[in-house]
Design a protein around this motif. Structure first.
Motif, mmCIF file in Angstrom:
data_model
loop_
_atom_site.group_PDB
_atom_site.id
_atom_site.type_symbol
_atom_site.label_atom_id
_atom_site.label_comp_id
_atom_site.label_asym_id
_atom_site.label_seq_id
_atom_site.Cartn_x
_atom_site.Cartn_y
_atom_site.Cartn_z
ATOM 1 N N SER A 83 2.075 -0.698 0.070
ATOM 2 C CA SER A 83 1.010 -0.129 -1.135
ATOM 3 C C SER A 83 1.785 0.183 -2.614
ATOM 4 N N LEU A 84 3.081 0.580 -2.453
ATOM 5 C CA LEU A 84 3.986 0.748 -3.532
ATOM 6 C C LEU A 84 4.037 -0.627 -4.238
ATOM 7 N N LEU A 85 4.220 -1.676 -3.522
ATOM 8 C CA LEU A 85 4.439 -2.808 -4.136
ATOM 9 C C LEU A 85 2.915 -3.399 -4.797
ATOM 10 N N VAL A 86 2.116 -3.168 -4.191
ATOM 11 C CA VAL A 86 0.682 -3.539 -4.872
ATOM 12 C C VAL A 86 0.345 -2.707 -5.950
ATOM 13 N N ILE A 87 0.967 -1.373 -6.226
ATOM 14 C CA ILE A 87 0.603 -0.725 -7.058
ATOM 15 C C ILE A 87 1.641 -1.069 -8.504
ATOM 16 N N LEU A 88 2.723 -1.364 -8.192
ATOM 17 C CA LEU A 88 3.641 -2.123 -9.155
ATOM 18 C C LEU A 88 3.045 -3.320 -9.661
ATOM 19 N N PHE A 89 2.527 -4.075 -8.738
ATOM 20 C CA PHE A 89 2.027 -5.483 -9.166
ATOM 21 C C PHE A 89 0.918 -5.256 -10.038
ATOM 22 N N VAL A 90 0.081 -4.157 -9.504
ATOM 23 C CA VAL A 90 -1.220 -4.003 -10.258
ATOM 24 C C VAL A 90 -0.727 -3.580 -11.637
ATOM 25 N N SER A 95 -14.682 -2.862 -5.762
ATOM 26 C CA SER A 95 -13.368 -2.506 -5.112
ATOM 27 C C SER A 95 -12.649 -3.867 -5.069
ATOM 28 N N GLY A 96 -11.512 -3.589 -4.485
ATOM 29 C CA GLY A 96 -10.505 -4.701 -4.288
ATOM 30 C C GLY A 96 -9.357 -4.837 -5.261
ATOM 31 N N LEU A 97 -8.311 -5.762 -5.085
ATOM 32 C CA LEU A 97 -7.364 -5.945 -6.079
ATOM 33 C C LEU A 97 -7.641 -6.313 -7.559
#
Length: 89
Positions: free
Chosen positions: A7-14, A60-62
């Motif tokens: 989830s941290l990687l997703v936050i950084l990617f977003v 919702s979603g990425l």
């Protein structure tokens, strides 16, 4: 609140994608990769606070997270630009 590594990687990617998109839309001076991530994450917080108050829901979603964050980052960059230039774009 517990964040996993994923989830941290997703936050950084977003945050990175949203910050980059906002930089392309606003066409200001770049903040670098770390600055883009920070602007994107701050934009996500701005959008997550502002949009529900306005009654806007994109889904919702990425992809919707990236859109929310990018819109919030654009708002943030415009405010920063207004403050830097003394009220002129």
């Amino acid at each position: 609140m517990h964040l996993s590594n994923e989830s941290l990687l997703v936050i950084l990617f977003v945050g990175l994608v949203a910050g980059w998109l906002a930089g392309q839309i606003v066409r200001g001076t770049g903040f670098g990769i770390i600055g883009d991530i920070l602007v994107g994450i701050c934009g996500a917080f701005i959008a997550s606070w502002l949009f529900p108050k306005l009654g806007i829901h994109l889904g919702s979603g990425l992809l919707s997270s990236i859109i929310y964050s990018a819109i919030g980052a654009v708002i943030l960059l415009l405010v920063v630009r207004l403050l830097r230039t003394g009220g002129r774009f």
